[in-house]
Design an enzyme around this catalytic site. Structure first.
Site, PDB file in Angstrom:
ATOM      1  N   ARG A 238     -11.965  27.946  -6.608  1.00 48.39           N
ATOM      2  CA  ARG A 238     -13.533  28.402  -6.475  1.00 48.39           C
ATOM      3  C   ARG A 238     -13.548  29.836  -6.782  1.00 48.39           C
ATOM      4  O   ARG A 238     -12.570  30.570  -6.529  1.00 48.39           O
ATOM      5  CB  ARG A 238     -14.051  28.301  -5.056  1.00 48.39           C
ATOM      6  N   GLU A 267     -21.400  31.610 -10.409  1.00 52.03           N
ATOM      7  CA  GLU A 267     -21.783  30.722 -11.634  1.00 52.03           C
ATOM      8  C   GLU A 267     -23.295  30.238 -11.583  1.00 52.03           C
ATOM      9  O   GLU A 267     -23.860  30.145 -10.629  1.00 52.03           O
ATOM     10  CB  GLU A 267     -20.792  29.324 -11.257  1.00 52.03           C
ATOM     11  N   HIS A 285     -16.485  25.522 -15.494  1.00 51.85           N
ATOM     12  CA  HIS A 285     -16.431  24.359 -14.024  1.00 51.85           C
ATOM     13  C   HIS A 285     -16.282  22.915 -14.429  1.00 51.85           C
ATOM     14  O   HIS A 285     -17.019  22.189 -13.917  1.00 51.85           O
ATOM     15  CB  HIS A 285     -17.553  24.699 -13.041  1.00 51.85           C
TER      16      HIS A 285
HETATM   17  P1  NAP Z   1      -6.538  20.067   0.176  1.00 50.56           P
HETATM   18  O1  NAP Z   1      -5.875  18.781  -0.141  1.00 50.56           O
HETATM   19  O2  NAP Z   1      -7.435  20.075   1.268  1.00 50.56           O
HETATM   20  O3  NAP Z   1      -5.594  21.038  -0.233  1.00 50.56           O
HETATM   21  C1  NAP Z   1      -6.102  22.336  -0.184  1.00 50.56           C
HETATM   22  C2  NAP Z   1      -4.717  23.238  -0.132  1.00 50.56           C
HETATM   23  O4  NAP Z   1      -5.175  24.819   0.229  1.00 50.56           O
HETATM   24  C3  NAP Z   1      -3.784  22.798   1.061  1.00 50.56           C
HETATM   25  O5  NAP Z   1      -2.547  23.197   0.613  1.00 50.56           O
HETATM   26  C4  NAP Z   1      -4.204  23.960   2.296  1.00 50.56           C
HETATM   27  O6  NAP Z   1      -3.172  24.424   2.988  1.00 50.56           O
HETATM   28  C5  NAP Z   1      -4.354  25.163   1.166  1.00 50.56           C
HETATM   29  N1  NAP Z   1      -5.234  26.113   2.029  1.00 50.56           N
HETATM   30  C6  NAP Z   1      -6.350  25.998   2.651  1.00 50.56           C
HETATM   31  N2  NAP Z   1      -6.882  27.170   2.975  1.00 50.56           N
HETATM   32  C7  NAP Z   1      -5.888  28.118   2.915  1.00 50.56           C
HETATM   33  C8  NAP Z   1      -5.810  29.478   3.427  1.00 50.56           C
HETATM   34  N3  NAP Z   1      -6.883  29.975   4.183  1.00 50.56           N
HETATM   35  N4  NAP Z   1      -4.829  30.041   2.875  1.00 50.56           N
HETATM   36  C9  NAP Z   1      -3.798  29.528   2.265  1.00 50.56           C
HETATM   37  N5  NAP Z   1      -3.869  28.186   1.763  1.00 50.56           N
HETATM   38  C10 NAP Z   1      -4.853  27.440   1.965  1.00 50.56           C
HETATM   39  O7  NAP Z   1      -7.767  20.010  -1.147  1.00 50.56           O
HETATM   40  P2  NAP Z   1      -7.810  19.292  -2.522  1.00 50.56           P
HETATM   41  O8  NAP Z   1      -8.260  18.217  -2.593  1.00 50.56           O
HETATM   42  O9  NAP Z   1      -6.529  19.636  -2.998  1.00 50.56           O
HETATM   43  O10 NAP Z   1      -8.870  20.415  -3.228  1.00 50.56           O
HETATM   44  C11 NAP Z   1      -8.665  21.814  -2.989  1.00 50.56           C
HETATM   45  C12 NAP Z   1      -9.871  22.390  -3.612  1.00 50.56           C
HETATM   46  O11 NAP Z   1      -9.849  22.482  -5.000  1.00 50.56           O
HETATM   47  C13 NAP Z   1     -11.241  22.041  -3.400  1.00 50.56           C
HETATM   48  O12 NAP Z   1     -11.574  22.280  -1.939  1.00 50.56           O
HETATM   49  C14 NAP Z   1     -12.085  22.530  -4.168  1.00 50.56           C
HETATM   50  O13 NAP Z   1     -12.580  23.874  -3.945  1.00 50.56           O
HETATM   51  C15 NAP Z   1     -11.191  22.882  -5.660  1.00 50.56           C
HETATM   52  N6  NAP Z   1     -11.689  22.095  -6.521  1.00 50.56           N
HETATM   53  C16 NAP Z   1     -12.080  22.453  -7.807  1.00 50.56           C
HETATM   54  C17 NAP Z   1     -12.408  21.715  -8.655  1.00 50.56           C
HETATM   55  C18 NAP Z   1     -13.055  22.399 -10.323  1.00 50.56           C
HETATM   56  O14 NAP Z   1     -13.913  21.763 -10.741  1.00 50.56           O
HETATM   57  N7  NAP Z   1     -12.585  23.498 -10.662  1.00 50.56           N
HETATM   58  C19 NAP Z   1     -12.243  20.182  -8.753  1.00 50.56           C
HETATM   59  C20 NAP Z   1     -12.246  19.797  -7.476  1.00 50.56           C
HETATM   60  C21 NAP Z   1     -11.712  20.486  -6.585  1.00 50.56           C
HETATM   61  P3  NAP Z   1      -2.553  23.462   4.042  1.00 50.56           P
HETATM   62  O15 NAP Z   1      -2.436  22.135   3.492  1.00 50.56           O
HETATM   63  O16 NAP Z   1      -1.316  24.169   4.562  1.00 50.56           O
HETATM   64  O17 NAP Z   1      -3.518  23.297   5.303  1.00 50.56           O
END
Ligand code: NAP
Length: 322
Positions: A238, A267, A285
């Site tokens: 993000r 954005e 995005h």
């Molecule tokens: P996820 O499985 O929940 O993974 C998130 C990761 O971030 C986990 O490893 C988590 O650590 C870590 N994290 C969360 N809060 C943190 C913090 N404060 N400090 C350090 N690490 C932290 O989520 P996901 O499905 O992989 O998706 C991740 C993110 O990608 C989404 O939330 C979204 O914002 C973004 N995204 C972007 C797009 C795009 O179009 N560019 C598309 C989809 C998603 P822990 O496992 O240790 O809790």
């Protein structure tokens, strides 16, 4: 039996963003879809609000306390996206309104985008395209050399579902992988407790955490200094996770080598300073934006709504609602 017309006997669902046509069509078969009525026609929205039973939108949609307060009959929020940082989940939970999202079905797509951006910024692929189109190949000869990605050191900020899909792909490129996240994982990759410590050890730093207050400006001037003049930043998380002003400064001064960005702080507005830099690759995005993946996300967002109205358990509630 009620004599009410079909359109009003279907549960009313408010769409809070412009949805893809295939999702709209599916919704209209089962629900009375009110498409962004809160933005387009406040008077009609005020009339419809008491019967709205669900809200749907995308990962960037704002569903704040003020909107929730206008919807007394609201029963659920279904987000077509995995990120839900603009949904006030705490406010929803005060009224026991569950929020769902669409994890996993987009892991491959976003990981592919991250690898594509990494290759693009290292090998200067968009610049190479412009070089040919502008006729510079003919007038100036070969382009300056770029940077090899295979075999380089990758740091992943957020080794969650998508982060692990990125790691899997990076292994095929012979990259060494290290990561940081809130909790250490049971994986073979090296763990660093902070983004700065990770950045100091890698050539490419890919950011894929959730947005929101907890990760705001996690990638700051200190992290960029640690990444260093040979280092590249890739943000597919993000815009809020990266301090954009600090990033622009670092790119302008050569504090880091380059950046590839799919997301931005404000954005769809992208600062002119970023657009003018030649060591950045910019994308609007598009992390999950293919026909196939958006169909899968729409299907899951719909299935969550359908499950709720059929009295079935929700398929993919956000962690706070499990
Ligand atoms: P996820 O499985 O929940 O993974 C998130 C990761 O971030 C986990 O490893 C988590 O650590 C870590 N994290 C969360 N809060 C943190 C913090 N404060 N400090 C350090 N690490 C932290 O989520 P996901 O499905 O992989 O998706 C991740 C993110 O990608 C989404 O939330 C979204 O914002 C973004 N995204 C972007 C797009 C795009 O179009 N560019 C598309 C989809 C998603 P822990 O496992 O240790 O809790």
């Amino acid at each position: 039996m009620s004599a009410a017309p079909t359109s009003t006997s279907k549960p009313a669902v408010l769409a809070v963003m412009k949805l893809p046509p295939f999702y709209i069509e599916k919704l209209q078969q089962s629900f009375e879809l009110l498409d962004r009525l809160h933005q387009t026609d406040p008077q009609a929205f005020a009339q419809a609000a008491p019967r709205i039973r669900a809200v749907t939108g995308g990962g960037e949609s704002l569903v704040d306390r003020a909107l929730l307060a206008q919807l007394p009959a609201l029963e659920m929020v279904s987000i077509m996206g995995v990120g839900y940082d603009k949904v006030d989940v705490a406010a929803a939970l005060e009224r026991r309104i569950p929020v769902t999202h669409t994890p996993d079905v987009l892991n491959d797509e976003v990981a592919d985008t991250a690898i594509g951006l990494m290759l693009s910024v290292a090998k200067k692929l968009p610049q190479a395209d412009r070089y040919v189109r502008d006729g510079r190949w003919e007038t100036q000869g070969a382009m300056p050399l770029s940077r090899k990605m295979s075999g380089a050191r990758l740091g992943i900020v957020g080794l969650g579902r998508i982060g692990q899909a990125i790691a899997k792909r990076a292994e095929a490129f012979g990259m060494s992988i290290a990561y940081t996240s809130r909790n250490r994982k049971d994986v073979k990759h090296a763990y660093f407790p902070s983004a700065a410590e990770l950045a100091a050890q890698v050539d490419f730093l890919v950011v894929i955490t959730p947005g929101g207050a907890a990760t705001r400006h996690m990638i700051n001037a200190e992290v960029l200094r640690a990444l260093g003049p040979q280092g590249y930043l890739v943000n597919v998380a993000r815009g809020s996770v990266v301090d954009e002003a600090a990033l622009i400064d670092a790119l302008q001064k050569g504090v880091i080598a380059g950046a590839a960005l799919d997301v931005f702080e404000n954005e769809p507005r992208v600062p002119q300073a970023l657009r003018e830099l030649d060591n950045v690759v910019l994308a609007p995005h598009i992390g999950s934006a293919t026909v196939q993946t958006r169909h899968a996300m729409a299907a899951l967002a719909f299935d969550n709504l359908a499950a709720h109205f059929a009295g079935q358990p929700l398929l993919t509630p956000v962690p706070e609602c499990r």
